[in-house]
Design a protein around this motif. Structure first.
Motif, short mmCIF file in Angstrom:
data_model
loop_
_atom_site.label_atom_id
_atom_site.label_comp_id
_atom_site.label_asym_id
_atom_site.label_seq_id
_atom_site.Cartn_x
_atom_site.Cartn_y
_atom_site.Cartn_z
N TYR A 70 0.84 -1.20 0.00
CA TYR A 70 0.00 0.00 0.00
C TYR A 70 0.87 1.25 0.00
N GLY A 71 1.83 1.30 0.94
CA GLY A 71 2.63 2.51 1.10
C GLY A 71 3.44 2.87 -0.12
N GLY A 72 3.94 1.86 -0.84
CA GLY A 72 4.75 2.13 -2.01
C GLY A 72 4.00 2.85 -3.11
N THR A 73 2.67 2.81 -3.05
CA THR A 73 1.86 3.47 -4.07
C THR A 73 1.93 4.99 -3.95
N VAL A 112 -8.47 1.16 -2.96
CA VAL A 112 -9.65 0.30 -3.07
C VAL A 112 -9.29 -1.01 -3.77
N GLY A 113 -8.53 -0.92 -4.87
CA GLY A 113 -8.12 -2.13 -5.58
C GLY A 113 -7.26 -3.02 -4.71
N SER A 114 -6.36 -2.42 -3.94
CA SER A 114 -5.51 -3.21 -3.05
C SER A 114 -6.35 -3.92 -1.99
N PHE A 115 -7.36 -3.21 -1.47
CA PHE A 115 -8.23 -3.82 -0.46
C PHE A 115 -9.00 -4.99 -1.05
N ILE A 116 -9.58 -4.80 -2.23
CA ILE A 116 -10.37 -5.87 -2.85
C ILE A 116 -9.48 -7.06 -3.20
N LEU A 366 -5.89 -0.90 6.49
CA LEU A 366 -5.10 -0.21 5.47
C LEU A 366 -5.96 0.68 4.59
N LEU A 367 -7.17 0.21 4.26
CA LEU A 367 -8.07 1.04 3.46
C LEU A 367 -8.45 2.30 4.23
#
Length: 519
Positions: A70-73, A112-116, A366-367
């Motif tokens: 997540y953070g790298g985004t 959102v994509g990472s969460f899904i 995280l979301l």
């Protein structure tokens, strides 16, 4: 379902919940800081886990792993500066969206994509882990040899550096794993009369040296300065149109990332590149990619988070870490006296189902963290690298001494720290070395047991259906990947002459060249 419910019941303990939160928060911060990475962070935290409950330790380290994705985004989108190697692909379209004034939607759809992707991958992990463990119980020594060979070959072949360099590092790792006492005959090997080497090189000291001290020295040499974020971050939650455009990429990225993550050597870099290439080929107008296509952000971010979760399947069920970060978590389990493998579900169900349940909650946290607190996280970049390095080095030396109370381990950290720094300067990846160091004892013991079973006949690995099938599949896969690499390399050479067509570059070239282009 009773096992899953028991896993969630552990999260009712406030202390366990705190470890989930701390893990994903540290992972997010690590992903934001360019050059540190989840592998180095987990290596530095291994001594701390020694005094923790096994479930709490693995939950925290797992949160760091998928939280770093997540953070790298954030820096990839805002600064075109990937915090993680898997986030390199996100810079292709994410930074273009930032220049177009759409940094908020880019970060929002990535979260959102990472969460899904992460959640769907955890659901699949819950369903697949049990049958995989039942199958793994049938594996004998020849099958374990075949699996370790597959893991080493794919990790070295799919590495971001040269294949020959990766193979050389894997060979060094196998040699280092033989230092100590022979597991069957009980004789000493490569100890040179040093009593501290009779038990072999300490995994924690080696990993902290290569990833921790080596990365610190390399980052200080680069002397990177903090960059100010000039883009205004607003409207982080994507619009209905953004969701409609990205929904297909998120769905495909979830499936693709899960499948790639299960494979030995599969990881965030491979899955994100594969997802980006798939979305570009499916697009009606491929020219949009590299110029701010939201699918080019949603697909790769979904895939790399899905793969980071599914990578726990071979670790927890087979006892084989599929990538470097999972090899470090494997070492953390061994420190706790827990051996990952088919018996983990029965012997330590609290660890197995507790980790899986924590992933559901961790992805939700995280979301919640990444959508409203983006501006706060970006301010972390203002901390000087020298200050972080000094504190990190102090914690490293104190931590490694606290594991065994042996000053010899401190020398191991220093030596391998210098080795890791030299490897960074010369283009050698320490990942295959660490993974081979972990898999080496498993491979050696299984190989020698197989030789005893077959009276020295090496054809046992081919005549047994499972081991022969695994090795045969490896040969077919290597041939297919060789052909695919050549095709990608040819297309990559053509893409260099086309502006914005970075998706066609080979994986290794994209990962290595993108930070250079940024600087």
């Amino acid at each position: 379902m009773n096992d899953v419910i028991s896993g969630f019941a552990q999260l009712l303990d406030p202390v366990t919940f705190v470890y989930v939160f701390v893990g994903v928060l540290i992972g997010t911060l690590v992903g934001i800081l360019p050059g540190l990475g989840s592998a180095a962070t987990i290596a530095l935290l291994l001594p701390i886990t020694y005094s923790m409950e096994p479930t709490h330790a693995i939950i925290m380290l797992a949160g760091i792993y998928y939280g770093s994705m997540y953070g790298g985004t954030i820096t990839s989108v805002l600064l075109r500066l990937p915090g993680e190697a898997a986030s390199v692909v996100t810079t292709f379209d994410g930074y273009e969206m930032t220049k177009a004034g759409r940094a908020g939607p880019a970060l929002g759809i990535a979260a959102v994509g990472s969460f899904i992707g992460g959640t769907l991958s955890v659901v699949a992990l819950t369903l697949v882990a049990g049958p995989m463990a039942d199958l793994a119980v049938r594996f004998g020594p020849p099958e374990h040899v075949a699996l370790t060979v597959v893991g080493l070959m794919l990790v070295t072949y799919l590495g971001t550096s040269s294949t020959w360099k990766a193979l050389a590092m894997a060979a060094v790792g196998l040699v280092l794993s033989t230092v100590g006492t022979d597991p069957i005959e009980g004789t000493s090997r490569f100890t040179f009369g040093q009593l501290s080497l009779f038990d072999g090189l300490d995994f924690v000291a080696l990993a902290m040296g290569l990833f921790g001290v080596g990365e610190i020295l390399h980052s200080l040499e680069r002397a990177e300065t903090a960059q100010a974020v000039k883009a205004k971050i607003k409207n982080v939650w994507p619009s209905r149109r953004d969701f409609r455009d990205a929904s297909g990429a998120i769905a495909r990225g979830s499936v693709l990332g899960f499948l790639i993550g299960v494979l030995p050597g599969g990881g965030g870099v491979i899955s994100s590149m594969a997802s980006y290439g798939l979305e570009k080929r499916r697009a009606k107008d491929p020219s949009r990619f590299g110029r701010g296509a939201i699918e080019g952000v949603a697909g790769p971010e979904t895939a790399n988070n899905a793969s980071s979760t599914s990578a726990f399947i071979p670790l927890l069920t087979l006892g084989l870490p599929p990538n470097v970060v999972l090899a470090l978590i494997y070492g953390a389990l061994l420190i706790q006296g827990v051996t990952p493998g088919p018996r983990l579900i029965e012997d330590h169900p609290d660890i197995f189902w507790g980790v899986i349940a924590s992933m559901y909650i961790g992805n939700l946290i995280l979301l919640i963290l990444n959508v409203p607190l983006v501006g706060l996280f970006v301010k972390i970049l203002k901390v000087r690298a020298g200050i972080l390095a000094a504190f990190t080095l102090l914690i490293t030396m104190v931590g490694v001494y606290s594991v065994n109370n042996d000053t010899f381990d401190m020398w191991v950290v220093v030596i391998f720290g210098v080795v890791g720094w030299l490897m960074k300067k010369t283009g050698f990846d320490p990942g295959p070395l660490v993974l081979a160091f972990v898999l080496g004892p498993i491979m050696e013991q299984a190989f020698r047991q197989s030789m005893l079973i077959s009276d020295g006949d090496p054809t046992i690995f081919l005549t047994r259906p499972l081991s022969g099938g695994i090795l045969g599949a490896l040969v077919v896969l290597l041939v297919a990947m060789t052909v695919l690499r050549r095709v990608l390399r040819r297309r990559g050479m053509d893409a260099r002459s086309t502006p914005g067509d970075a998706a066609e570059r080979p994986i290794s070239e994209s990962v290595e060249q993108q930070p250079q282009e940024t600087s």
